[in-house]
Enzyme design. Structure first.
Site, short mmCIF file in Angstrom:
data_model
loop_
_atom_site.label_atom_id
_atom_site.label_comp_id
_atom_site.label_asym_id
_atom_site.label_seq_id
_atom_site.Cartn_x
_atom_site.Cartn_y
_atom_site.Cartn_z
N LYS A 150 3.89 1.30 -6.48
CA LYS A 150 4.82 0.43 -7.21
C LYS A 150 4.10 -0.79 -7.79
O LYS A 150 4.48 -1.30 -8.83
CB LYS A 150 5.98 0.03 -6.30
CG LYS A 150 6.77 1.26 -5.87
CD LYS A 150 7.98 0.94 -5.06
CE LYS A 150 8.56 2.20 -4.46
NZ LYS A 150 7.72 2.79 -3.37
N ALA B 271 0.83 -1.22 0.00
CA ALA B 271 0.00 0.00 0.00
C ALA B 271 0.86 1.27 0.00
O ALA B 271 1.94 1.27 0.60
CB ALA B 271 -0.90 0.00 1.23
N CYS C 138 12.64 4.41 1.52
CA CYS C 138 12.77 5.84 1.20
C CYS C 138 13.49 6.52 2.38
O CYS C 138 13.12 7.61 2.79
CB CYS C 138 11.42 6.48 0.89
SG CYS C 138 10.18 6.22 2.15
N ASP D 207 9.48 -3.32 -0.31
CA ASP D 207 9.53 -1.87 -0.12
C ASP D 207 9.20 -1.64 1.35
O ASP D 207 8.05 -1.37 1.72
CB ASP D 207 8.49 -1.23 -1.05
CG ASP D 207 8.60 0.28 -1.13
OD1 ASP D 207 9.64 0.82 -0.68
OD2 ASP D 207 7.66 0.92 -1.61
N ASP E 189 0.71 -9.73 7.59
CA ASP E 189 2.12 -9.44 7.79
C ASP E 189 2.86 -10.29 6.75
O ASP E 189 2.72 -11.51 6.74
CB ASP E 189 2.49 -9.86 9.23
CG ASP E 189 3.98 -9.76 9.50
OD1 ASP E 189 4.76 -9.58 8.53
OD2 ASP E 189 4.36 -9.88 10.67
N GLU F 122 -0.24 -6.60 2.11
CA GLU F 122 -0.21 -5.36 2.90
C GLU F 122 -0.72 -5.66 4.30
O GLU F 122 -1.73 -6.34 4.47
CB GLU F 122 -1.05 -4.27 2.21
CG GLU F 122 -1.36 -3.05 3.05
CD GLU F 122 -0.15 -2.31 3.61
OE1 GLU F 122 0.84 -2.11 2.89
OE2 GLU F 122 -0.20 -1.94 4.81
C1 LIG Z 1 6.91 2.19 2.17
S1 LIG Z 1 5.26 1.74 2.26
C2 LIG Z 1 5.04 0.89 0.74
C3 LIG Z 1 4.77 1.79 -0.42
C4 LIG Z 1 4.26 1.02 -1.62
N1 LIG Z 1 5.16 -0.03 -2.00
C5 LIG Z 1 4.05 1.93 -2.80
O1 LIG Z 1 4.91 2.05 -3.66
O2 LIG Z 1 2.97 2.55 -2.88
C6 LIG Z 1 5.32 0.41 3.38
C7 LIG Z 1 4.00 -0.32 3.51
O3 LIG Z 1 4.29 -1.55 4.20
C8 LIG Z 1 3.22 -1.84 5.06
N2 LIG Z 1 3.76 -2.80 6.04
C9 LIG Z 1 4.43 -2.54 7.19
N3 LIG Z 1 4.80 -3.68 7.78
C10 LIG Z 1 4.37 -4.69 6.99
C11 LIG Z 1 4.42 -6.09 7.08
N4 LIG Z 1 5.01 -6.70 8.12
N5 LIG Z 1 3.85 -6.82 6.10
C12 LIG Z 1 3.22 -6.22 5.05
N6 LIG Z 1 3.14 -4.88 4.92
C13 LIG Z 1 3.70 -4.12 5.87
C14 LIG Z 1 2.82 -0.50 5.60
O4 LIG Z 1 1.49 -0.53 6.11
C15 LIG Z 1 2.95 0.37 4.35
O5 LIG Z 1 1.73 0.40 3.65
#
Ligand SMILES: C[S@@+](CC[C@H](N)C(=O)[O-])C[C@H]1O[C@@H](n2cnc3c(N)ncnc32)[C@H](O)[C@@H]1O
Length: 460
Positions: free
Chosen positions: A267, A263, A382, A329, A310, A284
């Site tokens: 990407k 999310a 980032c 990411d 997760d 996500e």
């Molecule tokens: C940097 S953002 C990703 C941005 C996304 N890839 C984009 O380009 O739009 C990180 C995302 O990872 C999710 N996240 C955090 N821990 C996670 C986990 N253990 N498993 C899956 N998603 C996770 C967060 O809720 C957040 O939406």
């Protein structure tokens, strides 16, 4: 704090801004979530001003905060953070906007009444008038404070200085600047050249990005609905650095691809534009953020398997079929994108970095297991903090016998061929080589700060 949620048809931009800033000061969610929650309550014509107030106060928070603290007999308590937000907004207008001084001061005093805190009108009035009268002396007295000089929290200044001594000034400058609006052309629908012409016809001046093959920087930011064929998915708003994930991973139709932290799906969409028939799974953690992926993909016209989990909890979602390519990411400090998320200047704390390093490390270990032999994992953040990036990868490589790093001599210089070799597709060497992976540092009028490291799975 006072109740702003009445049945009035529209909220003034200052009242709304005070609510948003108060929530940020109280550590209740991010600027973007708070703004999108409140925006609809403000008249359309006032929404740009609301954004300017909120982004402006956050962007200048370290110096506004120092000014305010130097003028207050004692800081406001948490229950009066709405008044503190009012004061910061007043100072922001006096210092950085063309609002007439009397309007900035009178409106701030009026806000105290709207907040039903009439007792504070005298304090707000006195502080703002004092600033109006003596601003040069006030600023001179605190100008040597790092938070005023560099307009960043002290701990971030220290870390940037330590990690990037030679680039310190340019990082600070880019971090405090307004970011350029960068768009990604959907090459599955239209070429960058043709889309650039479509922009020209609308009088929107753009220039091509130098690292990304699909990006255009707009000379002036515009609302998305002005972009030709935005609703038809011809284009998305995305920084140039973020556009490099799909370019490096270079997905091919029918490959099995995992977007592990998906999310809001920026990407994910790009990966699909690059190879619309790829078998993509998007995972996500946050259910409420899934909606954003769905919205984005619906506009672009793609469908994928979306899983709320997760990503590291493999038992919960993985069917044990390996993936050819994985994008991780990872959640990070976002210190490379402070200019787009200036509330980081208020909310991010040093302890967050240590916690994030742990989360990233666990995610790397767990998600690595779904990569097939010969397959790839692209680790991305980032962040500009080495502990989340090159040092994180150094530790991962040391404990993971199956992982080898695939060098990225220049961030846009490699893509993965179908025969799993790396081929050179362009050359650009103006980035920052670290021991592992590639660090892009934020640039004025250029890309955000971002980190990439490409890993391949080999026999142990
Ligand atoms: C940097 S953002 C990703 C941005 C996304 N890839 C984009 O380009 O739009 C990180 C995302 O990872 C999710 N996240 C955090 N821990 C996670 C986990 N253990 N498993 C899956 N998603 C996770 C967060 O809720 C957040 O939406």
């Amino acid at each position: 704090m006072s109740d702003f949620h009445n049945d009035q048809p529209s909220m003034g931009s200052r009242v709304a801004a005070v609510e948003v800033i108060t929530q940020i000061l109280l550590q209740q969610g991010s600027l973007s979530t708070q703004l999108s929650r409140i925006q609809a309550k403000v008249d359309f014509d006032d929404q740009a001003l609301l954004k300017e107030y909120c982004f402006g106060v956050c962007r200048h928070f370290p110096s506004l905060n120092s000014i305010a603290l130097s003028l207050l007999a004692k800081p406001f308590e948490e229950r009066d953070f709405d008044l503190y937000a009012t004061l910061l907004l007043g100072l922001y207008q006096l210092q950085h906007m063309s609002t007439p001084d009397h309007a900035a001061i009178n409106e701030s005093v009026e806000l105290c009444r709207t907040l039903k805190k009439d007792w504070a009108t005298k304090i707000i009035n006195a502080v703002l008038r004092r600033y109006q009268r003596d601003q040069d002396d006030i600023i001179a007295a605190i100008s040597s404070q790092p938070s005023v000089e560099f307009n960043l929290p002290k701990w971030i200044i220290k870390r940037i200085k330590k990690n990037w001594p030679d680039q310190f000034e340019s990082i600070v400058e880019a971090t405090n600047a307004r970011p350029p609006m960068c768009i990604r052309v959907n090459l599955d629908k239209v070429s960058r050249e043709i889309y650039k012409n479509m922009l020209d016809e609308e009088g929107i001046v753009s220039r091509e990005t130098s690292f990304s093959e699909s990006g255009l920087y707009l000379e002036t930011a515009v609302p998305i609905f002005v972009l030709p064929k935005f609703t038809e998915g011809f284009v998305s708003v995305q920084d140039e650095a973020a556009q490099l994930s799909a370019q490096i991973l270079h997905p091919k139709n029918n490959e099995r691809l995992l977007d592990a932290c998906a999310a809001p799906g920026g990407k994910t969409g790009h990966l699909l534009e690059t190879a619309p028939d790829v078998q993509l799974t998007a995972v996500e953690l946050e259910p409420w953020r899934l909606e954003r992926i769905e919205e984005n993909l619906e506009r672009l016209g793609y469908q994928v398997e979306l899983i709320v989990s997760d990503a590291g909890d493999l038992k919960n979602w993985w069917d044990e079929t390996p993936y050819d390519k994985v994008l991780l990411d990872a959640p990070c400090s976002a210190t490379g994108v402070i200019r787009r998320n200036p509330d980081i200047k208020i909310n991010r704390k040093p302890a967050d970095i240590e916690a994030l390093v742990e989360i990233q490390s666990t995610l790397l270990d767990n998600v690595w297991q779904v990569v097939g032999e010969g397959g790839y994992l692209l680790y991305a953040t980032c962040s500009i903090m080495p502990e989340e990036n090159s040092l994180q990868i150094e530790r991962f490589l040391a404990r993971t016998a199956t992982a080898v790093e695939v060098p990225l001599n220049s961030i846009s210089s490699h893509s993965i061929n179908s025969d799993s070799t790396i081929s050179k597709v362009a050359t650009n060497t103006s980035n920052n080589k670290t021991d592992h992976g590639h660090q892009l540092l934020p640039k004025v009028d250029g890309h955000d700060g971002f980190y990439y490291c490409l890993l391949q799975k080999r026999d142990a």
